[in-house]
Write a protein that holds these residues in place. Structure first.
Motif, PDB file in Angstrom:
ATOM      1  N   HIS B 150      41.211  44.001  48.019  1.00  0.00           N
ATOM      2  CA  HIS B 150      40.339  44.025  48.120  1.00  0.00           C
ATOM      3  C   HIS B 150      39.274  43.026  46.994  1.00  0.00           C
ATOM      4  CE1 HIS B 150      41.732  46.936  51.746  1.00  0.00           C
ATOM      5  NE2 HIS B 150      41.775  45.814  51.846  1.00  0.00           N
ATOM      6  N   ALA B 151      39.460  43.189  45.608  1.00  0.00           N
ATOM      7  CA  ALA B 151      39.008  43.023  44.579  1.00  0.00           C
ATOM      8  C   ALA B 151      39.262  41.699  44.483  1.00  0.00           C
ATOM      9  CB  ALA B 151      39.343  43.568  43.296  1.00  0.00           C
ATOM     10  N   TRP B 152      40.325  40.921  44.530  1.00  0.00           N
ATOM     11  CA  TRP B 152      40.012  39.663  44.621  1.00  0.00           C
ATOM     12  C   TRP B 152      39.685  39.109  45.397  1.00  0.00           C
ATOM     13  CZ3 TRP B 152      42.370  35.431  41.936  1.00  0.00           C
ATOM     14  CH2 TRP B 152      42.819  35.532  40.514  1.00  0.00           C
ATOM     15  N   ILE B 153      39.912  39.153  46.780  1.00  0.00           N
ATOM     16  CA  ILE B 153      38.441  38.864  47.713  1.00  0.00           C
ATOM     17  C   ILE B 153      37.310  38.988  47.323  1.00  0.00           C
ATOM     18  CG2 ILE B 153      38.088  38.980  50.594  1.00  0.00           C
ATOM     19  CD1 ILE B 153      41.712  39.944  50.924  1.00  0.00           C
ATOM     20  N   THR B 154      36.757  39.841  46.525  1.00  0.00           N
ATOM     21  CA  THR B 154      35.935  40.443  46.551  1.00  0.00           C
ATOM     22  C   THR B 154      35.042  38.842  45.912  1.00  0.00           C
ATOM     23  OG1 THR B 154      36.081  43.077  47.746  1.00  0.00           O
ATOM     24  CG2 THR B 154      33.973  42.012  46.217  1.00  0.00           C
ATOM     25  N   ILE B 155      35.864  39.065  44.511  1.00  0.00           N
ATOM     26  CA  ILE B 155      34.971  38.180  44.116  1.00  0.00           C
ATOM     27  C   ILE B 155      35.324  36.462  43.894  1.00  0.00           C
ATOM     28  CG2 ILE B 155      35.528  39.909  41.808  1.00  0.00           C
ATOM     29  CD1 ILE B 155      38.210  38.238  40.617  1.00  0.00           C
ATOM     30  N   VAL B 156      36.349  36.685  44.530  1.00  0.00           N
ATOM     31  CA  VAL B 156      36.148  34.998  45.356  1.00  0.00           C
ATOM     32  C   VAL B 156      35.531  34.815  46.297  1.00  0.00           C
ATOM     33  CG1 VAL B 156      37.722  33.232  46.572  1.00  0.00           C
ATOM     34  CG2 VAL B 156      39.278  34.678  44.807  1.00  0.00           C
ATOM     35  N   VAL B 157      34.805  35.515  47.104  1.00  0.00           N
ATOM     36  CA  VAL B 157      34.151  35.026  48.059  1.00  0.00           C
ATOM     37  C   VAL B 157      32.443  35.452  47.495  1.00  0.00           C
ATOM     38  CG1 VAL B 157      32.498  36.450  49.808  1.00  0.00           C
ATOM     39  CG2 VAL B 157      34.894  36.427  49.976  1.00  0.00           C
ATOM     40  N   MET B 158      32.550  36.197  46.430  1.00  0.00           N
ATOM     41  CA  MET B 158      31.422  35.752  45.533  1.00  0.00           C
ATOM     42  C   MET B 158      31.125  35.086  45.001  1.00  0.00           C
ATOM     43  SD  MET B 158      30.347  38.535  42.001  1.00  0.00           S
ATOM     44  CE  MET B 158      31.718  38.445  41.641  1.00  0.00           C
TER      45      MET B 158
END
Lengths: 92, 290
Positions: B150-158
């Motif tokens: 989830h942390a990875w998805i969040t920073i990539v989407v950001m």
């Protein structure tokens, strides 16, 4: 101006001195005998400046690779780097 | 007509040379000097030779951060470049809607990095953030502070939210430079949408795409503020990218020698990859027809 904050050592000064002399030498060479870009084995045009850049960058990675995989001392890596640079200037 | 050479023109470059020396060359030399020494503060240094380089090169921690960094940059380029091209193709070419779209696209680029990080940090929170609360309402157990994926998805989407507009605006500038005659010729030849894109638009966007890929690669490879604000490098070390790790060593632990050796290796990797990208893209298609 005091340069203590730069934490100079004679080894690093000699290293940058060599790089500086090489750049000046290349510039003088370029003025004395203007050269045109040529097509090498990598199939793109390079000037002597490009070949110097590739040689220096490649030499840095040869030394790092040697240090990471084999370790100190690095004189053998330096010999490989000189051979690599000669090959770059001859064929790239 | 023979060209006139005036070497005095080189003096015009002198201010830039001095500025670059002051802002880049001298600090880089200092980092090289630090990398072969140890210090306990008070401006006292002790020769350490290549010890820090050996330590950094054989460190599992650096290897893991490097792998994470490559994955992050590859994902960013794989998402932002095609998405940016697609968005630029959808922007109206002229008229009031064109200006509206361009202003809208430019907005994320105007927001400072730490503010973007803060926006997404709050946005993703389950208790007060819209994204987190929506996920919870949908029954998805989303928590970027505890779950690495989830942390990875969040920073990539950001990052995609923040920077895709840059790629889109650059591609739009490339598309605007194509004369209408090219499209008319394609229409006469009966070319479809894909062929127009493949043989007219894409080659004409080559130069701006080079800039977009280089900018996005270098920026994503050096990213620090946004992921640091959102995840702080966690959970665990799962989003600790190279620059976050470097700052931890240099400022957190005050190990200036290892941090300097780390910086030089980091710099050389960026230099190599940028040169490869630049060389490949500037020479792309040059050999054809020879």
């Amino acid at each position: 101006m005091a340069l203590d904050w730069m934490a100079w050592t004679w080894q690093t000064a000699a290293f940058f001195g060599c790089i500086g002399i090489t750049l000046v030498g290349m510039t003088v060479w370029g003025i004395v005998a203007p050269q045109v870009p040529r097509m090498g084995i990598l199939r793109f045009e390079t000037t002597p400046g490009d070949r110097l850049f590739v040689s220096l960058l490649g030499s840095a990675f040869i030394h790092l690779g040697w240090l990471g995989l084999i370790g100190d001392p690095l004189w053998a890596a330096s010999i490989v780097s000189v051979a690599y640079a000669a090959a770059v200037f001859r064929w790239v | 007509m023979e060209k006139t050479f005036n070497n005095k023109a080189w003096f015009m470059v002198l201010p830039v040379v001095l500025l670059v020396a002051f802002s880049a060359v001298v600090p880089l030399m200092t980092v090289v000097n630090y990398s072969v020494q140890d210090t306990f503060g008070n401006n006292q240094f002790f020769w350490a030779g290549l010890q820090w380089f050996e330590e950094v090169l054989t460190s599992e921690r650096l290897h893991d951060a490097l792998i994470r960094q490559f994955i992050f940059s590859a994902v960013i380029l794989a998402l932002e470049i095609p998405l940016g091209i697609a968005v630029s193709l959808c922007i109206p070419k002229r008229g009031v809607w064109s200006s509206f779209c361009l202003v809208l696209m430019a907005l994320p680029l105007l927001i400072p990095w730490n503010v973007v990080g803060t926006i997404w940090q709050i946005f993703g929170r389950v208790d007060i953030g819209l994204l987190g609360a929506t996920m919870a309402a949908l029954g998805i157990d989303y928590n970027y502070t505890q779950n690495a994926a989830h942390a990875w998805i969040t920073i990539v989407v950001m990052d995609v939210w923040h920077w895709t507009s840059l790629v889109a605006l650059l591609c739009f500038a490339g598309l605007q430079s194509i004369p209408d005659a090219y499209y008319q010729a394609a229409k006469i030849d009966g070319a479809g949408r894909w062929k127009i894109f493949r043989y007219i638009e894409l080659p004409k966007m080559n130069r701006v795409l080079l800039i977009a890929v280089l900018l996005r690669f270098m920026d994503s490879f050096m990213i620090y503020t946004e992921p640091f604000v959102v995840t702080g490098g966690g959970p665990g070390n799962s989003t600790t990218l190279l620059s976050i790790d470097l700052v931890k060593i240099a400022l957190g632990q005050f190990d200036l020698g290892p941090a300097a050796a780390f910086s030089i290796i980091y710099f050389l990797i960026i230099l190599l990859l940028s040169w490869v990208f630049y060389t490949v893209m500037t020479n792309y298609g040059k050999g054809e027809g020879r």
